[in-house]
Motif scaffolding. Structure first.
Motif, PDB file in Angstrom:
ATOM      1  N   GLU B 843       6.779   8.011  -7.476  1.00 59.02           N
ATOM      2  CA  GLU B 843       6.272   8.120  -6.117  1.00 59.02           C
ATOM      3  C   GLU B 843       5.789   9.535  -5.816  1.00 59.02           C
ATOM      4  OE1 GLU B 843       9.170   7.962  -3.186  1.00 59.02           O
ATOM      5  OE2 GLU B 843       7.794   7.506  -1.573  1.00 59.02           O
ATOM      6  N   LYS B 844       6.476  10.475  -6.405  1.00 59.44           N
ATOM      7  CA  LYS B 844       6.174  11.856  -6.085  1.00 59.44           C
ATOM      8  C   LYS B 844       4.784  12.256  -6.561  1.00 59.44           C
ATOM      9  CE  LYS B 844       8.353  16.328  -6.717  1.00 59.44           C
ATOM     10  NZ  LYS B 844       7.678  16.967  -5.662  1.00 59.44           N
ATOM     11  N   GLU B 845       4.383  11.657  -7.621  1.00 61.03           N
ATOM     12  CA  GLU B 845       3.099  12.081  -8.157  1.00 61.03           C
ATOM     13  C   GLU B 845       1.921  11.506  -7.408  1.00 61.03           C
ATOM     14  OE1 GLU B 845       4.403  12.630 -12.768  1.00 61.03           O
ATOM     15  OE2 GLU B 845       2.611  11.493 -12.249  1.00 61.03           O
ATOM     16  N   ILE B 846       2.150  10.405  -6.797  1.00 64.41           N
ATOM     17  CA  ILE B 846       1.022   9.700  -6.197  1.00 64.41           C
ATOM     18  C   ILE B 846       0.314  10.561  -5.181  1.00 64.41           C
ATOM     19  CG2 ILE B 846       0.402   7.762  -4.761  1.00 64.41           C
ATOM     20  CD1 ILE B 846       2.770   6.341  -5.912  1.00 64.41           C
ATOM     21  N   SER B 847       1.096  11.264  -4.455  1.00 71.53           N
ATOM     22  CA  SER B 847       0.534  11.812  -3.251  1.00 71.53           C
ATOM     23  C   SER B 847      -0.118  13.172  -3.423  1.00 71.53           C
ATOM     24  CB  SER B 847       1.630  11.885  -2.217  1.00 71.53           C
ATOM     25  OG  SER B 847       1.151  12.525  -1.111  1.00 71.53           O
ATOM     26  N   VAL B 848       0.107  13.781  -4.529  1.00 72.86           N
ATOM     27  CA  VAL B 848      -0.489  15.105  -4.679  1.00 72.86           C
ATOM     28  C   VAL B 848      -1.972  14.924  -4.942  1.00 72.86           C
ATOM     29  CG1 VAL B 848      -0.384  17.277  -5.904  1.00 72.86           C
ATOM     30  CG2 VAL B 848       1.637  15.863  -5.666  1.00 72.86           C
ATOM     31  N   VAL B 849      -2.726  15.211  -3.959  1.00 73.58           N
ATOM     32  CA  VAL B 849      -4.165  15.034  -4.099  1.00 73.58           C
ATOM     33  C   VAL B 849      -4.794  16.396  -3.956  1.00 73.58           C
ATOM     34  CG1 VAL B 849      -6.174  13.997  -3.097  1.00 73.58           C
ATOM     35  CG2 VAL B 849      -4.058  12.737  -3.151  1.00 73.58           C
ATOM     36  N   PHE B 851      -7.552  18.917  -3.257  1.00 70.82           N
ATOM     37  CA  PHE B 851      -8.730  18.850  -2.422  1.00 70.82           C
ATOM     38  C   PHE B 851      -9.857  19.635  -3.050  1.00 70.82           C
ATOM     39  CE2 PHE B 851     -11.114  17.965   1.094  1.00 70.82           C
ATOM     40  CZ  PHE B 851     -11.726  19.087   1.584  1.00 70.82           C
ATOM     41  N   PRO B 861      -8.522   7.968  -4.505  1.00 66.05           N
ATOM     42  CA  PRO B 861      -7.066   8.094  -4.507  1.00 66.05           C
ATOM     43  C   PRO B 861      -6.523   8.188  -5.924  1.00 66.05           C
ATOM     44  CG  PRO B 861      -7.769   6.244  -3.165  1.00 66.05           C
ATOM     45  CD  PRO B 861      -8.982   6.822  -3.770  1.00 66.05           C
ATOM     46  N   SER B 862      -5.639   9.098  -6.090  1.00 62.98           N
ATOM     47  CA  SER B 862      -5.124   9.305  -7.431  1.00 62.98           C
ATOM     48  C   SER B 862      -4.335   8.114  -7.909  1.00 62.98           C
ATOM     49  CB  SER B 862      -4.256  10.554  -7.472  1.00 62.98           C
ATOM     50  OG  SER B 862      -3.215  10.380  -6.548  1.00 62.98           O
ATOM     51  N   SER B 863      -3.826   7.355  -6.967  1.00 63.11           N
ATOM     52  CA  SER B 863      -3.000   6.236  -7.383  1.00 63.11           C
ATOM     53  C   SER B 863      -3.813   5.258  -8.208  1.00 63.11           C
ATOM     54  CB  SER B 863      -2.435   5.534  -6.163  1.00 63.11           C
ATOM     55  OG  SER B 863      -3.421   4.725  -5.599  1.00 63.11           O
ATOM     56  N   PRO B 916      -9.298  -0.939   1.333  1.00 61.83           N
ATOM     57  CA  PRO B 916     -10.514  -0.874   2.133  1.00 61.83           C
ATOM     58  C   PRO B 916     -11.615  -1.809   1.655  1.00 61.83           C
ATOM     59  CG  PRO B 916      -9.760   1.305   1.567  1.00 61.83           C
ATOM     60  CD  PRO B 916      -8.874   0.362   0.849  1.00 61.83           C
TER      61      PRO B 916
END
Lengths: 739, 939
Positions: B843-849, B851, B861-863, B916
């Motif tokens: 989970e932790k990795e998903i969100s580091v985007v 910019f 999205p990186s996910s 989306p």
């Protein structure tokens, strides 16, 4: 009390039993047995058992003076701390898990366990004394005492570092003092009368101070006093109103003012001892936390200035306010449409996307204290990584159609400027309070739509990586919409980013404020204890002993401690209780039809003294039916004690047609009534003797489960499982196999 | 006996025409026949003053009053039925009760927390006026099409009208003056809350009516009882009271409070009777049994007959099935085919959980995301081939696989040691010392499916069958496993825990199916299972015995439904935007938003004047009564005064009724609304009348009438001030703001227009177009629907950026929660949407985007990338070897260290894009959902 009885011939044996010497001898023997049974192998097991996890830990905290939070008032725990300190416990051991060894960690646990054992043993003579003072003969008093004396549940509960022994002793002392007080009703306003009144109040405060349930004792005495006052008000008694008010005020002082002061004093000591930061800090308000030495808030809290970069956390769910370049999907599964703006979410981990900069909306001085952010300032929050400003608008949020969506807007696009303005509302803040990291809890209220930034534990779908939804709650004063600044990433503060590690002086807070805050929290948390526990049971099961609690097990030698009562004693109590209710019902019906089957004196005793016991039982038992919280069988122990008293009263009624009468101390103007004497005959001692013996045998049979030693093999465990609902460990498994 | 005759008129002389006994047989002056002593004695026993003085019994009113009553009735009808056809769209809980009517007409089974009487009456009206049940009452504000909604609304309205004369008659029977009775009935007529509630398809109006009816009948009975018991009239009043009690509790369970009121008064009557030594025990027993039969037995029978009707009508299956047991469902046309009775080694069986309606023991080719990472075991409510398990013998400890196809048949007996093989994935039911994913507690172990083709399995696959009980009709079923008849537990051989399930849903990765664990401290009820179907065993003859569910009788169906209703009612704890706590009701702190549309609003709010004055009279009564008790204690003898005694018993009765209809709500944790106060309000208004009667008792009739008239006029004026909220009439912002007397009344004033003249332009929409129409949103608990016009066939998608349409309107009307609709199981088969479960993504990795404004591609999205990676890897290797699972608990038999963790094979299918991209599809679904409700239901 006169012993010359014209009507009944008393057998010499019985007469001898009721002399003060014999009575003292009986109570002496009972007390000695009580001590023996409760101290036997008190060092077994030398491991942490059940709730010693909590109460042992709390005692340790008192010794190390670290602040903790618990739902129970501090008196009993202070006693444990005192006992621990006395026997030289230094508080290093933290009682983490059930089964941790005391011996290996050099904890003087025997000393700590001795305290409840002593208190528990003393309960037995107090029960005896209650019965004796209420006017029952030695044999009946011994009967009631035996029910407590040989009860496995009372013994198991009072051999361990648990609060119930303290609670029960002080509860019985309260009853005892109140009965003594009532017996002096013809000697009102004498020194003795006052002493017993104040003693009642004192013990009542101790009961309440030991455990939350102690409040039930207060209610019991309250009801009894109301009945008493109602009686004094009766015009047939011929008292003046002045007289009534005098009585009223005396009781208000003795039973309200005195106990309250004592109760307060427990907390005073509590706060006076716990001066250091500890495990309970986070439960308290920032103002409270800053009174504790070494508290993180106190150490790290700093005033925030405009253009500081900070991270913000939600107080309840502990997520960071987060944003990332991904956008809301155009349309959600349920067909609603979004703004397709940049997502703003709650995220649990430290991350560069959690950084926000505080942007002013007014002209600032070049330097100095003018640059500090204050309560009620209008601010903007800039998401540092994407250079966008936090914004909310009248668009429904992804998960909750009733709440507003949060998104961000490009910094340079001023078209939505008004939607990016937020009021900073510091909780309990005053006009000029600065915004501080860590210690200021705040709400972020949107300028134009008045929603407050809020989050809840529901996750967003995949498109937001299952992070938490942030939305605008339409209620700007919503309690759970509280945030705090967790870290200051960069600042232009002249003192710089460096947090000085010199210990700061803790702040002061008035005792009453602290007390009020703690009381409120205790109430809230007590109601919040609703999670399930495998050994929790409903109140309806308790009197019948349907299930117990497994306190402790040891696999190697198949030892276990299982909290369960002495089934003979408990069922006797239930039976006598139902007999009593039956007698009362029959008496009411008979009198309604003009028949008076019970002599007036006996009837008075049955209604007044046994009725008082029934009241104690009911008030300590029935309220549990209304409670939603986690309940255990040990919550019934105070009621069980009351039912033991009632059992004695009923036995006396069954065995004898007469009672010891009168028992109240006659006053100057009391008309001397015809006195009489309870006549049990030989059947009394015989019945009670046989009963006590069977109780003892049953106690011995169950003893391995109470003392946790010796270990039992599977077959024996099965044999000791008297009711199929008892979930004992190490039961032999019935296995058969085919093929 | 002799004294009793003293006051009577002399026997008429022979020859004169005999005067027929009428209500005027005994003159209205009654009190003076008792001496002061007798009166005091009677008072001390709690009798009204009339006890020995020939109470008139029943009801006595003059013919003139009947005319008055007719006028009152007409006024009430006018007030309640005024423009009842407006609005012509669904209001508040019509969403539910309208829907239930359509279910009755379609005979589709449903479950509701309320008993059926009121709903049946509404249905009857709908049916008679030709409702075909096709309208779905989906959202508040939805315009009716082909619905005789006026007829349906007339049912509650009629009850509402009928309540008014009942109040009049009750007060008259309680010996109040006609003026008082008129006063109270006018107050009730012009009570905005009662008016609003009775104009829509809601259950509270019938409830209040039956409460009022019961009160009236019981008062009549008590009067009759004071006069002479066991007469024909006495029996009539008593039986009618019983029937009415049955009706009140058949409307809503709140009716139990009415039963409590009548019960408390009956107990008091019996207690007083017991104290009267002239009454022989035999007579007393007669009194007792007469009341027991009429007030306990008759209501119960009535209540059960209502359910009999309910079951008789709802004969086919519907959305309520999921809440009922399998036996129950057999009666709903869901009949299962007969299945083989014998279960032996080699049988293919499906296993059902007994206690919850979670369904079958199920497994599918998806793994737990945490824990052991092995294949999931769940409970799945629908029939599916993934529910089939083969019973095999345990094979470790040197046992061979039993050749069930050729060797003689071996039945499964108590304490048999077996394995269960999941046929589709060829894995065995398995458990081990790993905490389950949701119930992560020490005494629960995870249950998984583990193994592969050709692998015999390990000791953790072995289970012991423990037969709990068989069926009485099938002797063998308590000795060996018989389909449907034997309830059994499955004990895990190695860890001793029991296969267990409870009402806990797995998260999305488990398709919200029910969790299955192995529990060491299992509650027995939740660890019982039974075999539902057994396929033919190769060794069994074709004519081997077959069994099917036993069809339950009425009583067992009745009890089952009561249980479901009770548990659900207690579980109704969600918050609602307009719910309120009982403490706020007497002060009328807040109303309920029923409906907002076309700049009009219907908002449930009481008539503040009526409401507050009745609350005040309750408080006045309590204070005065408390004061009198204290005085009595100090030796004042007010209770010897006949007037005090009369009003004490009269007000006391009404006060007890009020308390019993109000205070029990404090004990309820469930969602409560203002309209729950209505029965209590009825008593409060009557009490208000009684207090008025007492206060004006010394005045001359004319002055009394004048005072009453002034009060009534004030009530009517207050009513008219708030009436636009009751009728949904045009109003202006200004008037609305001025009507917000209390800050907490959240009337949507901004909805109204500024001037009345503006309303003439706004036509009340009567869009009954033939072209298809769909709405977006407007789900219960959500926003008002947005009408999407004619979207089918147009490629263009509405611009989503329009801020106006996406806004959440303030204070949207929201119907009460229908738990039974919410809890419905997803009908999606687990395999179809299986592809989206990401495996092992931190989970932790998903969100580091990072910019990077220059690089467009990096904004994806990186996910997606992460997921793709995993997905590619899986396709490449097919299966991958996982780490050996750590099962090293002390004393464990050597575990197989080469467990293979499989990743769902059907990942091969192309992924359905989510998020989306697929909104067009979502719209299409939504539209289809709206247009073809039938197709949806059939699924």
């Amino acid at each position: 009390m006169t012993t010359s009885m014209p009507f009944t011939r008393i057998p010499p044996f019985e007469k001898a039993l009721d002399t003060p010497q014999a009575s003292a001898a009986v109570v002496g023997v009972l007390t000695a047995i009580a001590f023996a049974l409760r101290f036997y192998k008190i060092n077994q097991p030398d491991q942490v058992v059940f709730d010693e996890v909590h109460f042992g830990k709390f005692a340790a905290y008192y010794i190390t003076r670290e602040y903790y939070f618990d739902v129970h008032p501090p008196f009993a725990k202070l006693l444990f701390a005192l006992a621990g300190w006395f026997v030289g416990f230094d508080g290093h051991f933290t009682f983490e898990n059930i089964g941790d060894s005391y011996t290996e960690n050099h904890v003087p646990f025997v000393g700590m366990r001795a305290l409840p054992a002593i208190l528990g043993s003393l309960t037995v003579p107090v029960v005896y004394a209650i019965m004796k003072e209420t006017g029952y003969s030695t044999i009946i008093a011994a009967f009631s005492a035996c029910i407590i004396l040989f009860d496995n549940a009372h013994i198991a509960q009072s051999r361990l570092v648990l609060l119930d022994a303290t609670l029960i002793l002080f509860m019985s002392l309260t009853i005892y003092s109140y009965i003594r007080f009532r017996k002096l009703r013809y000697w009102e306003f004498t020194v003795e009368w006052w002493s017993w009144l104040i003693a009642t109040g004192f013990f009542m405060a101790c009961t309440w101070g030991s455990k939350v349930n102690g409040i039930l004792t207060v209610v019991t005495i309250g009801i009894a006093v109301l009945v008493d006052l109602w009686d004094i008000l009766d015009h047939k008694k011929g008292f003046t109103m002045e007289h009534f008010w005098k009585h009223f005020m005396a009781r208000a002082v003795g039973l309200i003012a005195v106990p309250f002061i004592i109760y307060l004093s427990f907390f005073y000591v509590h706060f006076a001892i716990l001066t250091h930061s500890g495990a309970g800090d986070t439960f308290m308000s920032p103002a409270f936390q800053e009174t504790l030495i070494g508290n993180e808030l106190l150490m790290n809290s700093q005033e925030l200035r405009y253009y500081d970069v900070v991270t913000m956390k939600h107080k309840d769910t502990k997520v960071y306010l987060h944003s990332h370049p991904d956008r809301y999907p155009m349309q959600y599964d349920d067909g609603r449409i979004s703004s397709q703006g940049q997502q703003v979410t709650g995220y649990g981990h430290d991350d560069i996307n959690n950084h926000w900069q505080i942007i002013p909306t007014k002209a600032l001085p070049e330097a100095g204290r003018g640059r500090i952010v204050h309560h009620d300032d209008i601010i903007q929050l800039l998401h540092v990584n994407t250079e966008t400003l936090l914004l909310t608008h009248d668009v429904a949020s992804p998960l909750m159609p009733t709440n507003q969506e949060f998104t961000t807007w490009a910094k340079d696009d001023h078209s939505r400027h008004n939607d990016t303005l937020f009021y900073l509302n510091i909780v309990d803040g005053n006009h000029d309070d600065p915004w501080k990291s860590k210690s200021s809890y705040f709400k972020l209220v949107h300028g134009s739509t008045r929603v407050s930034m809020w989050t809840h534990s529901k996750q967003l779908p995949e498109w937001a990586f299952k992070q938490q939804e942030i939305n605008g709650n339409k209620n700007p004063t919503e309690k759970s919409a509280t945030w705090f600044v967790d870290q200051v990433i960069s600042t232009e503060n002249p003192e710089g980013h460096s947090v000085d590690h010199t210990p700061k002086e803790p702040k002061k807070m008035s005792f009453f404020k602290k007390f009020a805050e703690l009381q409120l929290l205790m109430l809230q948390h007590n109601a919040g204890l609703t999670s399930s526990h495998p050994y929790a049971s409903g109140p309806i099961n308790w009197p019948f002993l349907i299930s117990g609690i497994s306190f402790w097990t040891e696999n190697d030698e198949q030892k276990q401690i299982y909290l369960i009562g002495n089934i003979i004693g408990w069922w006797t109590c239930v039976i006598t209780l139902s007999i009593y209710v039956g007698i009362l019902g029959a008496d009411l019906l008979a009198r309604r039809r003009g028949i008076q089957p019970i002599p007036e004196a006996v009837r008075g005793r049955l209604w007044n003294s046994a009725g008082f016991f029934l009241l104690i039982w009911a008030v300590h038992y029935l309220p549990f039916f209304l409670m939603g919280r986690q309940l255990f069988i040990h919550h019934y122990l105070p009621s069980h004690l009351a039912s033991a008293l009632l059992a004695g009263a009923v036995l006396s009624f069954i065995l004898s047609d007469t009672i010891n009468y009168p028992i109240s101390i006659a006053g100057r103007w009391t008309k001397m009534k015809h006195s009489e004497y309870a006549d049990l005959g030989m059947r009394g001692p015989v019945a009670v003797g046989v009963f006590a013996f069977t109780m003892f045998l049953m106690f011995l049979y169950m003893a391995p489960l109470t003392y946790g030693t010796p270990g039992l093999d599977g077959e024996t465990v099965n044999a000791k499982r008297l009711l199929s609902s008892w979930t004992l460990h190490f039961a032999a498994k019935v296995t058969a196999e085919v093929l | 006996m002799a004294t009793k005759r003293v006051g009577r008129p002399a026997t008429p002389p022979p020859g004169l025409p005999h005067v027929a006994p009428s209500s005027h047989k005994y003159p209205p002056i009654r009190h003076d026949q008792l001496s002061a002593d007798e009166r005091r004695e009677a008072a001390s026993k709690g009798y009204g003053p009339g006890r020995r003085s020939h109470s008139p019994g029943g009801l006595s009113i003059t013919p003139g009053e009947w005319k008055l009553l007719a006028v009152v009735l007409l006024v009430a009808a006018g007030v309640r039925m005024f423009r009842i056809s407006k609005p012509n769209s669904v209001v508040f809980d019509e969403v539910h009760f309208g829907k239930f009517a359509s279910r009755y007409i379609k005979t589709r089974y449903f479950v509701d927390v309320h008993p059926p009487l009121a709903k049946l009456l509404i249905t009857a009206a709908a049916f008679v006026f030709g409702f075909d049940g096709d309208f779905d009452f989906k959202d508040i504000g939805k315009v009716f099409e082909n619905v005789p909604y006026v007829a349906m609304r007339m049912v509650p309205a009629t009850f509402g009208v009928a309540t008014v004369p009942l109040a009049y008659l009750t007060l008259r029977a309680l010996d109040c003056r006609a003026t008082t009775a008129l006063f109270a009935s006018i107050f009730l007529t012009f009570e905005n809350g009662l008016v609003t509630q009775s104009r829509h398809i809601l259950l509270d109006s019938p409830l209040v009516f039956f409460t009022a009816l019961t009160t009236f009948l019981f008062v009549g009975f008590s009067n009759e009882d004071k006069k002479e018991p066991f007469t024909e009239q006495w029996w009539t009043w008593l039986v009618l009271t019983g029937l009415s009690l049955g009706a009140v509790v058949s409307c809503k369970w709140v009716g139990l409070f009415t039963i409590a009121t009548v019960g408390a008064c009956t107990v008091l009557q019996l207690w007083l009777l017991l104290g009267d030594l002239h009454v022989t025990p035999r007579t007393w027993a007669r009194h007792f049994f007469a009341r027991a039969v009429c007030l306990i037995l008759i209501p119960i029978l009535f209540y059960m007959i209502m359910f009999q009707l309910h079951f008789a009508i709802l004969g086919s299956s519907g959305e309520g099935d999921a809440f009922m047991s399998s036996e129950f469902r057999q009666t709903l046309g869901h009949g299962m085919e007969d299945t083989y009775a014998d279960v032996a080694l080699g049988s293919d069986i499906t296993i059902r959980h007994l206690n919850t309606q979670g369904g079958y023991l199920h497994s599918h080719a998806h793994n737990y995301p945490g824990g052991s990472g092995q294949q999931q075991i769940t409970l799945y409510p629908h029939r599916d081939e993934n529910n089939i398990w083969r019973v095999l013998n345990a094979t470790v400890d040197g046992y061979e696989q039993y050749d069930y196809e050729h060797k003689p048949i071996v039945y499964i007996e108590d304490h048999s040691r077996i394995k269960l093989r999941h046929i589709v994935t060829d894995k065995a039911l398995h458990s081990h010392e790993v905490r389950p994913p949701v119930s992560d507690v020490d005494f629960q172990n995870e249950v998984s499916a583990y193994g592969m083709t050709g692998f015999v399995g390990d000791i953790n696959d072995d289970w012991i069958v423990e037969i709990e009980k068989g069926d009485g009709s099938d002797k063998q079923s308590s000795k060996r496993l018989r389909t449907l008849r034997t309830h059994f537990k499955l004990r895990h051989l190695h860890s001793g825990c029991y296969l267990f399930s409870h009402k806990v849903k797995l998260p999305e990765w488990g398709f919200e199916q029910q969790e299955v664990t192995c529990n060491k401290n299992a509650v027995k009820a939740n660890s019982l299972w039974y075999v539902e179907t057994a396929a033919k065993h190769p060794q069994l003859p074709a004519d081997a015995p077959r069994v099917n569910y036993k069809i339950p009788g009425f009583l067992s169906k009745f009890w089952e439904l009561q249980r479901v209703m009770w548990t659900t009612n207690a579980g109704l704890t969600d918050r609602h935007a307009y719910d309120s706590r009982p403490s706020t009701w007497p002060g009328l702190r807040r109303g309920i938003n029923f409906w907002v549309k076309d700049h009009r609003q219907i908002y449930l709010i009481g008539n503040p004047f009526v409401w507050w004055s009745s609350t005040a009279s309750v408080i006045i009564y309590m204070l005065v009564r408390g004061f009198l008790i204290l005085c009595a204690k100090r030796g004042y003898r007010d209770f010897d005064n006949t007037k005090v005694v009369k009003y004490d018993s009269l007000c006391g009765f009404l006060f007890v009724g009020y308390c019993l209809h109000y205070f029990p709500f404090f004990l309820m944790g469930r969602q409560l609304f203002l309209h729950h106060y209505f029965p209590a309000l009825y008593f409060a208004v009557l009490l208000n009348g009684a207090v008025f009667d007492l206060v004006t008792s010394t005045l001359r009739p004319k002055i009394r009438l004048q005072i009453a008239a002034v009060l009534m006029i004030i009530a009517i004026m207050t009513f008219s001030k708030f009436s636009p909220l009751a009728y949904g009439d045009p109003w202006t912002k200004k008037k609305c703001e001025s009507a917000r007397w209390v800050k907490t009344w959240d009337i949507a004033c901004n909805e109204f227009l500024d001037e009345y003249s503006q309303y003439s332009g706004v036509t009340v929409p009567t869009l009954n177009r033939s072209t298809p129409m769909a709405t977006i949103g407007g789900e219960p608990g959500g926003r008002a629907p947005i009408v999407v016009e004619d979207k089918l066939g147009q490629d263009e998608v509405a611009p989503p950026q329009d801020d106006h349409t996406t806004a959440a309107p303030v204070g949207a009307a929201e119907p009460g929660r229908d738990v039974f609709a919410k809890d419905e199981q997803k009908e999606i088969k687990s395999q179809i949407i299986a592809q989206d479960v990401p495996v092992d993504i931190d989970e932790k990795e998903i969100s580091v985007v990072k910019f990077e404004p220059t690089n467009e591609a990096a904004q994806e999205p990186s996910s997606t990338r992460e997921e793709d990676k995993v997905y590619d890897g899986d396709v490449g290797s097919g299966t991958r070897t996982g780490e050996p699972e750590d099962q090293g608990h002390p004393g464990a038999v050597v575990e197989n260290l080469e467990e293979v963790v499989e990743v769902g094979e059907d990942n091969d299918k192309p992924r359905v894009p989510h998020g989306p991209l697929d909104h067009e599809e979502a719209i299409a679904d939504q539209v289809a959902y709206e247009l073809y409700p039938d197709a949806r239901d059939v699924e």
